[in-house]
Design a protein around this motif. Structure first.
Motif: not given
Length: 304
Positions: A65-74
């Protein structure tokens, strides 16, 4: 090599089959495999799949759920979704992540550099990490477990001989603010939100999570890169807690480091978290600013 075909189903009923190519790592409750979809038309289409029994998957589900927030952080590892599979009579939760062919930053320090990273390269890595930490904080999270083993390595043309880095493992990430202690835990037992040796002084028996905790951990990573050593020498957690809690002790910044490098680390290791520099502030520090290209000077003589 486990070549058995595994079938997974997502919550939207999308299904996919994959083959486990090899084991990348094991944790206390999860295991990471390199997997390849059976319908892949490219040999390069592989994923790092983090798996555990469904009844133990609360941390992995939180991470998804957290990683969904970091698309598309390089500078943050990318997540491609999750699926359930039925293996050996049990329901397994699977998280599909971007595969890092270079392993972890800890591997890079030890294998490529032989234990110590030259400061010129450490500056590039530090900037990448500060950018990643800024993205984490801007989206309202604190990683809480920054360390070389939780930073993954990727090839990069942008930095020449220097690899690209991405921050991973968000299972302990929290939002800033109050955090309730676990019920039934001995109040005198030392507790750290993440890996103890990378924690700041306020991380001892923590009551409140703040973004400044990640900044101290970032400094510990940079220090370890240039020295090849952990930020503290200690006998046990009690000894470490005494050093962290006493103003007589601080991580030893190497004297042979440049003055800008020493100053950068000093900004990370401010004991008062309210005075510690933020990721935004660190991005303007000379230590991590890209070198300016030299300006060509014309030697043409003017005509009289």
């Amino acid at each position: 090599m486990d070549s058995a075909v595994v079938k997974g189903v997502a919550t939207n009923h999308l299904s996919m089959e994959w083959i486990k190519l090899k084991t990348l790592g094991k944790g206390s409750f999860a295991i990471v495999h390199l997997v390849k979809p059976t319908n892949s038309v490219s040999d390069d289409q592989v994923f790092a799949m983090k798996s555990c029994l469904y009844q133990l998957s609360s941390s992995l589900q939180k991470e998804q759920k957290i990683l969904k927030r970091f698309f598309p952080c390089r500078n943050i590892v990318q997540c491609y979704g999750d699926m359930l599979s039925f293996e050996q009579g049990a329901v397994v939760y699977n998280l599909f992540l971007e595969y890092a062919p270079g392993g972890s930053l800890l591997d890079l320090i030890n294998n490529k550099y032989g234990g110590k990273v030259p400061e010129c390269d450490a500056r590039c890595y530090a900037r990448i990490l500060v950018e990643g930490v800024r993205d984490i904080h801007e989206r309202g999270y604190v990683h809480c477990d920054l360390k070389p083993g939780n930073v993954l390595v990727y090839p990069s043309d942008e930095y020449g001989s220097v690899s690209s880095l991405k921050i991973a493992d968000f299972g302990l990430a929290e939002q800033p603010g109050e955090r309730v202690d676990e019920p039934g835990v001995d109040p005198w037992m030392l507790k750290f939100p993440g890996t103890a040796v990378y924690m700041p002084p306020e991380g001892i028996n923590y009551k409140k999570i703040s973004a400044s905790m990640d900044i101290w951990s970032l400094g510990c990573i940079v220090l370890q890169m240039v020295t090849g050593k952990l930020p503290w020498e200690y006998e046990d957690l009690t000894d470490l807690a005494i050093q962290l809690g006493s103003r007589r002790y601080s991580p030893k910044i190497p004297e042979n480091m440049s003055s800008t490098g020493q100053d950068f680390l000093s900004k990370c290791f401010v004991r008062d978290p309210s005075e510690r520099w933020t990721a935004d502030m660190l991005l303007s520090h000379p230590f991590v600013l890209p070198d300016r290209p030299s300006v060509a000077i014309s030697n043409k003589a003017s005509s009289p």
